[in-house]
Design a protein around this motif. Structure first.
Motif, PDB file in Angstrom:
ATOM      1  N   THR A  62       0.840  -1.204   0.000  1.00  0.00           N
ATOM      2  CA  THR A  62       0.000   0.000   0.000  1.00  0.00           C
ATOM      3  C   THR A  62       0.871   1.248   0.000  1.00  0.00           C
ATOM      4  O   THR A  62       0.601   2.202  -0.744  1.00  0.00           O
ATOM      5  N   ILE A  63       1.925   1.250   0.803  1.00  0.00           N
ATOM      6  CA  ILE A  63       2.834   2.395   0.866  1.00  0.00           C
ATOM      7  C   ILE A  63       3.498   2.621  -0.485  1.00  0.00           C
ATOM      8  O   ILE A  63       3.574   3.754  -0.974  1.00  0.00           O
ATOM      9  N   ALA A  64       3.967   1.542  -1.105  1.00  0.00           N
ATOM     10  CA  ALA A  64       4.604   1.663  -2.419  1.00  0.00           C
ATOM     11  C   ALA A  64       3.622   2.226  -3.436  1.00  0.00           C
ATOM     12  O   ALA A  64       3.972   3.099  -4.247  1.00  0.00           O
ATOM     13  N   SER A  65       2.380   1.761  -3.398  1.00  0.00           N
ATOM     14  CA  SER A  65       1.348   2.251  -4.311  1.00  0.00           C
ATOM     15  C   SER A  65       1.075   3.736  -4.083  1.00  0.00           C
ATOM     16  O   SER A  65       0.979   4.527  -5.033  1.00  0.00           O
ATOM     17  N   LEU A  66       0.967   4.128  -2.819  1.00  0.00           N
ATOM     18  CA  LEU A  66       0.711   5.535  -2.502  1.00  0.00           C
ATOM     19  C   LEU A  66       1.895   6.419  -2.876  1.00  0.00           C
ATOM     20  O   LEU A  66       1.702   7.549  -3.347  1.00  0.00           O
ATOM     21  N   GLN A  67       3.112   5.911  -2.712  1.00  0.00           N
ATOM     22  CA  GLN A  67       4.282   6.679  -3.117  1.00  0.00           C
ATOM     23  C   GLN A  67       4.298   6.884  -4.628  1.00  0.00           C
ATOM     24  O   GLN A  67       4.630   7.970  -5.103  1.00  0.00           O
ATOM     25  N   GLN A  68       3.925   5.854  -5.372  1.00  0.00           N
ATOM     26  CA  GLN A  68       3.858   5.975  -6.833  1.00  0.00           C
ATOM     27  C   GLN A  68       2.795   6.991  -7.227  1.00  0.00           C
ATOM     28  O   GLN A  68       3.006   7.839  -8.095  1.00  0.00           O
ATOM     29  N   GLU A  69       1.647   6.914  -6.570  1.00  0.00           N
ATOM     30  CA  GLU A  69       0.567   7.864  -6.851  1.00  0.00           C
ATOM     31  C   GLU A  69       1.003   9.290  -6.521  1.00  0.00           C
ATOM     32  O   GLU A  69       0.727  10.225  -7.277  1.00  0.00           O
ATOM     33  N   LEU A  70       1.700   9.469  -5.420  1.00  0.00           N
ATOM     34  CA  LEU A  70       2.201  10.788  -5.025  1.00  0.00           C
ATOM     35  C   LEU A  70       3.193  11.317  -6.059  1.00  0.00           C
ATOM     36  O   LEU A  70       3.142  12.502  -6.427  1.00  0.00           O
ATOM     37  N   LYS A  71       4.046  10.449  -6.550  1.00  0.00           N
ATOM     38  CA  LYS A  71       5.014  10.848  -7.582  1.00  0.00           C
ATOM     39  C   LYS A  71       4.287  11.324  -8.836  1.00  0.00           C
ATOM     40  O   LYS A  71       4.639  12.354  -9.425  1.00  0.00           O
ATOM     41  N   GLU A  72       3.255  10.576  -9.234  1.00  0.00           N
ATOM     42  CA  GLU A  72       2.480  10.961 -10.418  1.00  0.00           C
ATOM     43  C   GLU A  72       1.779  12.299 -10.205  1.00  0.00           C
ATOM     44  O   GLU A  72       1.759  13.154 -11.101  1.00  0.00           O
ATOM     45  N   LYS A  73       1.222  12.503  -9.029  1.00  0.00           N
ATOM     46  CA  LYS A  73       0.539  13.772  -8.716  1.00  0.00           C
ATOM     47  C   LYS A  73       1.538  14.931  -8.714  1.00  0.00           C
ATOM     48  O   LYS A  73       1.228  16.026  -9.196  1.00  0.00           O
TER      49      LYS A  73
END
Length: 89
Positions: A62-73
């Motif tokens: 979940t953390i890895a997914s959220l970090q990826q999403e944050l990077k995209e944002k």
């Protein structure tokens, strides 16, 4: 000392030995019960550890997914800032 007295002494010693063996047997049974309880506790802790590992792995994903999403944002925000700056120029 007569044969009867020697026989009575042996019988008394056997009784004492028998009582001691009974006590030792009770102690061993108690220890064995403790070992069985410890084994059950170990099994329960092992299962709990596996569950915690699974939860931890899920949280890490979940953390890895959220970090990826944050990077995209962040990239989207940078693009928007660049567009606003080009409009203002």
């Amino acid at each position: 000392m007569s044969a009867l007295q020697r026989l009575q002494e042996k019988i008394e010693q056997w009784k004492r030995d028998h009582d001691e063996i009974k006590r030792q047997n009770a102690d061993l049974k108690s220890q064995l019960a403790g070992v069985a309880g410890a084994h059950e506790a170990k099994e329960a802790l092992s299962l709990e550890l596996e569950n915690k590992k699974s939860q931890c792995q899920s949280h890490e994903e979940t953390i890895a997914s959220l970090q990826q999403e944050l990077k995209e944002k962040d990239e989207e925000i940078e693009k928007i800032i660049a567009q606003v700056e080009s409009l203002l120029a």
